[in-house]
Design an enzyme around this catalytic site. Structure first.
Site, PDB file in Angstrom:
ATOM      1  N   HIS A 192       0.820  -1.205   0.000  1.00 35.12           N
ATOM      2  CA  HIS A 192       0.000   0.000   0.000  1.00 35.12           C
ATOM      3  C   HIS A 192       0.858   1.260   0.000  1.00 35.12           C
ATOM      4  O   HIS A 192       0.497   2.256  -0.605  1.00 35.12           O
ATOM      5  CB  HIS A 192      -0.953  -0.009   1.200  1.00 35.12           C
ATOM      6  CG  HIS A 192      -0.283  -0.250   2.511  1.00 35.12           C
ATOM      7  ND1 HIS A 192      -0.512  -1.371   3.248  1.00 35.12           N
ATOM      8  CD2 HIS A 192       0.620   0.476   3.202  1.00 35.12           C
ATOM      9  CE1 HIS A 192       0.216  -1.323   4.351  1.00 35.12           C
ATOM     10  NE2 HIS A 192       0.909  -0.211   4.346  1.00 35.12           N
ATOM     11  N   ARG A 299     -11.136  -3.423 -11.637  1.00 34.71           N
ATOM     12  CA  ARG A 299     -11.105  -4.655 -10.853  1.00 34.71           C
ATOM     13  C   ARG A 299     -12.360  -4.715  -9.984  1.00 34.71           C
ATOM     14  O   ARG A 299     -12.559  -3.848  -9.137  1.00 34.71           O
ATOM     15  CB  ARG A 299      -9.845  -4.706  -9.995  1.00 34.71           C
ATOM     16  CG  ARG A 299      -8.543  -4.657 -10.808  1.00 34.71           C
ATOM     17  CD  ARG A 299      -7.349  -4.630  -9.862  1.00 34.71           C
ATOM     18  NE  ARG A 299      -6.090  -4.681 -10.592  1.00 34.71           N
ATOM     19  CZ  ARG A 299      -5.397  -3.614 -10.964  1.00 34.71           C
ATOM     20  NH1 ARG A 299      -5.853  -2.409 -10.690  1.00 34.71           N
ATOM     21  NH2 ARG A 299      -4.253  -3.750 -11.604  1.00 34.71           N
ATOM     22  N   ARG A 336     -13.292  -6.271 -15.304  1.00 36.59           N
ATOM     23  CA  ARG A 336     -12.812  -7.644 -15.183  1.00 36.59           C
ATOM     24  C   ARG A 336     -13.703  -8.417 -14.217  1.00 36.59           C
ATOM     25  O   ARG A 336     -14.015  -7.940 -13.124  1.00 36.59           O
ATOM     26  CB  ARG A 336     -11.365  -7.649 -14.657  1.00 36.59           C
ATOM     27  CG  ARG A 336     -10.729  -9.036 -14.630  1.00 36.59           C
ATOM     28  CD  ARG A 336      -9.294  -8.977 -14.158  1.00 36.59           C
ATOM     29  NE  ARG A 336      -9.199  -8.618 -12.747  1.00 36.59           N
ATOM     30  CZ  ARG A 336      -8.047  -8.357 -12.121  1.00 36.59           C
ATOM     31  NH1 ARG A 336      -6.918  -8.394 -12.800  1.00 36.59           N
ATOM     32  NH2 ARG A 336      -8.040  -8.047 -10.841  1.00 36.59           N
ATOM     33  N   GLU A 435      -2.406 -13.741 -19.510  1.00 45.11           N
ATOM     34  CA  GLU A 435      -1.475 -13.624 -18.382  1.00 45.11           C
ATOM     35  C   GLU A 435      -0.788 -14.939 -18.028  1.00 45.11           C
ATOM     36  O   GLU A 435      -0.055 -14.999 -17.037  1.00 45.11           O
ATOM     37  CB  GLU A 435      -2.197 -13.052 -17.161  1.00 45.11           C
ATOM     38  CG  GLU A 435      -3.514 -13.696 -16.846  1.00 45.11           C
ATOM     39  CD  GLU A 435      -4.312 -12.914 -15.805  1.00 45.11           C
ATOM     40  OE1 GLU A 435      -3.711 -12.187 -14.997  1.00 45.11           O
ATOM     41  OE2 GLU A 435      -5.548 -13.059 -15.800  1.00 45.11           O
ATOM     42  N   ASN A 458       1.962  -8.508 -15.200  1.00 43.61           N
ATOM     43  CA  ASN A 458       2.420  -8.884 -13.858  1.00 43.61           C
ATOM     44  C   ASN A 458       2.493 -10.398 -13.714  1.00 43.61           C
ATOM     45  O   ASN A 458       3.512 -10.958 -13.313  1.00 43.61           O
ATOM     46  CB  ASN A 458       1.493  -8.305 -12.794  1.00 43.61           C
ATOM     47  CG  ASN A 458       1.422  -6.791 -12.846  1.00 43.61           C
ATOM     48  OD1 ASN A 458       2.098  -6.158 -13.638  1.00 43.61           O
ATOM     49  ND2 ASN A 458       0.598  -6.212 -12.002  1.00 43.61           N
ATOM     50  N   ASP A 459       1.395 -11.070 -14.043  1.00 45.84           N
ATOM     51  CA  ASP A 459       1.375 -12.532 -13.946  1.00 45.84           C
ATOM     52  C   ASP A 459       2.098 -13.195 -15.117  1.00 45.84           C
ATOM     53  O   ASP A 459       2.724 -14.241 -14.946  1.00 45.84           O
ATOM     54  CB  ASP A 459      -0.061 -13.043 -13.872  1.00 45.84           C
ATOM     55  CG  ASP A 459      -0.615 -13.012 -12.453  1.00 45.84           C
ATOM     56  OD1 ASP A 459       0.186 -12.970 -11.510  1.00 45.84           O
ATOM     57  OD2 ASP A 459      -1.844 -13.009 -12.299  1.00 45.84           O
ATOM     58  N   ARG A 469       8.786 -11.936  -7.781  1.00 42.38           N
ATOM     59  CA  ARG A 469       9.666 -10.782  -7.620  1.00 42.38           C
ATOM     60  C   ARG A 469       9.676 -10.249  -6.196  1.00 42.38           C
ATOM     61  O   ARG A 469      10.494  -9.403  -5.859  1.00 42.38           O
ATOM     62  CB  ARG A 469       9.261  -9.660  -8.579  1.00 42.38           C
ATOM     63  CG  ARG A 469       7.902  -9.080  -8.290  1.00 42.38           C
ATOM     64  CD  ARG A 469       7.618  -7.936  -9.229  1.00 42.38           C
ATOM     65  NE  ARG A 469       6.254  -7.477  -9.094  1.00 42.38           N
ATOM     66  CZ  ARG A 469       5.749  -6.477  -9.781  1.00 42.38           C
ATOM     67  NH1 ARG A 469       6.495  -5.849 -10.644  1.00 42.38           N
ATOM     68  NH2 ARG A 469       4.506  -6.105  -9.610  1.00 42.38           N
ATOM     69  N   CYS A 506      -2.596  -4.046 -19.602  1.00 45.38           N
ATOM     70  CA  CYS A 506      -3.028  -3.427 -18.350  1.00 45.38           C
ATOM     71  C   CYS A 506      -2.107  -3.760 -17.190  1.00 45.38           C
ATOM     72  O   CYS A 506      -2.391  -3.401 -16.046  1.00 45.38           O
ATOM     73  CB  CYS A 506      -4.461  -3.834 -18.014  1.00 45.38           C
ATOM     74  SG  CYS A 506      -4.697  -5.627 -17.872  1.00 45.38           S
TER      75      CYS A 506
END
Length: 572
Positions: A192, A299, A336, A435, A458-459, A469, A506
């Protein structure tokens, strides 16, 4: 003599100022026994601490500044949700009763159990939520001890905040303060603190490990949020160099405001579409303010991760989706479908005993297993499509049968809505997230049954390179410029272009201005990112010459390692 610390840079440029160090005093947890007749009173004391902690967070939530990043409220809501979770509020009751121990010791034992479970999880987003659990329990411990959290005031006009960690509540307490930058001992790219730093566009470096112990109050420090470097007590030569960098960065930030209303077109006249990723319905205001042409990723998980044990109703979902569609004023909104399982476990869902949730029942797989859950969401989405341009995006696709079943559910629900006389967009578009390597390699087959695809880097990087990571032992291997990643991206983009279907991105790569020229060269024309990144990426687009960039593609595809790719990009 100065020292240099290395961590994870979260952008925001360069800051030079004096350290304001927040002490991280761990509360000593006492352990003592209680009489059996005192058990109800001890449970009541624990419950009172929970109520006090919740009340403090709710008060802070109500005092969030009007123009604060939308993510701030989302993270505070997460902490409030954790205070309503039975694993923190009910399980300690059982420990107090069984062991006849004090509330602090019961909470500590439950915290140890939860943290041990987090340590077994490999998926990055969920590992980052470990710190949220620690911060919430710390607030309960303080409430049990009768402590009240006060905001640390900056000691100088050019103060840089130095902390072990920063909670969302801390960020609200800082609303009336003006820090130049943040640095913390812990945190990762999806924590965050990182997300809020990006939203605020402040220099920040995380995961410095021992910064709080090494840096003294009022000590002069340099925070390089671009390269992930903190320099403590720099000499004059280093100061001169970084003052020049800071000046250049500040000038570039001012220049970005000049292109806020500029159309994203390359120097040779090719139009690029810039979209925003959002988490909550209210985020649309920021997306529009930054010039987004639409929402490339909304999301929907926030509805399923709220405080209540029950699932959101169809009408509750419909209201949220309609709000987003209407507020975007005719711009397209890609929503999504729920992506739960590997990194986000709602209260109503039983925790999986899968040894590797990232490869288990997640994304569309969970929706296929929980068809009523999926169909309820599809009904809400279809009903909301009558109030704006909504497109559907299915996550975690790996085989064509998942698309076929989704289509079947959609058609059946359309027939139901038509029979009920409820309006909806009969031509609503269906897209899929690319992904996992299986979907990337066979994207041509998917595109025959989908209206568009969106690349979730990312995935895709995680699954392609088999690297988490957020794991210090292997994070150096997580590289978006790995040739395997470059080849997959090129294959997906060129295949979609050949078939004539839209392709967007994205994932985080789309919002990294250092990678904009690479993605343009590979043929990407639709980028979706955090609203705070839009202007930086637009600047790169306006300066780009596509014809020149595309000439570098053969060499990029022949590169044998990431360093070779970087060398080629440096010349573009």
């Amino acid at each position: 003599m100065g020292i240099t610390l290395h961590g994870i840079g979260i952008g925001g440029g360069v800051a030079i100022g004096h350290a304001h160090v927040i002490s991280h005093n761990e509360i000593e947890i006492a352990h003592y026994g209680i009489a059996e007749e005192d058990v109800p009173q001890e449970i009541s004391r624990f419950d009172a601490a929970i109520r006090l902690a919740r009340q403090e967070l709710e008060t802070l939530w109500g005092s969030i500044p009007e123009h604060a990043p939308a993510e701030l409220g989302a993270f505070l809501s997460l902490h409030i949700m954790l205070l309503n979770d039975h694993t923190l509020t009910a399980e300690p009751h059982l420990i107090i009763e069984a062991q006849r121990c004090n509330a602090e010791w019961a909470l500590k034992q439950q915290l140890d159990i939860l943290l041990a479970q987090f340590d077994e999880i490999e998926e990055e987003y969920l590992r980052e939520r470990r710190s949220d659990v620690i911060q919430v329990t710390d607030r309960i411990f303080k409430a049990l001890a009768g402590h009240h959290i006060q905001p640390p005031a900056p000691s100088r006009p050019d103060s840089i905040l130095v902390a072990h960690d920063l909670s969302p509540a801390d960020m609200v307490l800082f609303k009336d303060t003006h820090y130049f930058a943040f640095i913390t001992d812990v945190g990762g790219p999806t924590s965050h603190t990182a997300i809020l730093a990006r939203s605020l566009d402040l220099p920040a470096v995380l995961a410095l490990r021992h910064a709080q112990a090494l840096i003294r109050e009022d000590e002069l420090i340099i925070v390089d949020g671009i390269n992930g470097v903190v320099i403590v007590d720099p000499d004059e030569q280093v100061l001169v160099e970084y003052r020049a960098r800071q000046s250049d960065w500040q000038a570039s930030q001012r220049a970005l405001q000049d292109i806020r209303y500029a159309h994203p077109v390359t120097r040779d006249g090719v139009e690029i579409e810039l979209l925003a990723n959002i988490e909550l319905p209210d985020d649309t205001a920021l997306a529009l303010a930054q010039g987004a042409a639409g929402i490339g990723l909304f999301r929907s998980e926030f509805l399923f991760l709220r405080d209540e044990d029950d699932l959101p109703t169809e009408d509750e979902q419909f209201d949220a989706y309609r709000q987003v569609a209407e507020s975007m004023q005719g711009h397209a909104v890609v929503i999504r479908t729920i992506d739960l399982g590997k990194d986000k476990i709602p209260k109503w869902q039983e925790e999986s005993d899968s040894p590797n949730p990232a490869l288990g029942l997640t994304g569309i797989r969970l929706c296929m297993a929980e068809t009523q859950l999926f169909r309820t969401q599809l009904r809400a989405l279809l009903r909301a499509s009558a109030y704006g341009k909504i497109k559907l995006l299915v996550p975690m696709l790996s085989n064509l049968n998942e698309v076929r079943q989704t289509r079947r559910h959609l058609e059946e629900i359309k027939e139901q809505l038509a029979a009920e006389g409820l309006p909806f967009d009969a031509e609503i578009e269906l897209g899929g997230m690319i992904e996992v390597p299986a979907a990337a390699l066979t994207v041509g087959a998917f595109l025959k049954q989908l209206d568009f695809v969106s690349i979730g880097t990312n995935d895709l990087i995680q699954y392609t390179l088999a690297v988490d990571r957020n794991d210090d032992a292997v994070s150096y291997l997580h590289d978006p410029l790995h040739p395997a990643v470059i080849h997959l991206l090129h294959h997906v983009i060129t295949t979609a272009d050949r078939i004539g279907k839209p392709v967007a991105m994205c994932g985080e790569m789309a919002g990294d201005p250092q990678l904009t020229t690479l993605l343009l060269a590979l043929g990407l024309r639709r980028f979706s990112m955090l609203p705070a990144q839009l202007l930086k990426v637009k600047r790169r687009i306006l300066d780009a010459d596509l014809e020149r960039l595309q000439q570098a593609v053969p060499a990029l595809l022949l590169a044998e390692d990431a360093n070779a790719v970087r060398t080629l990009l440096a010349d573009l």
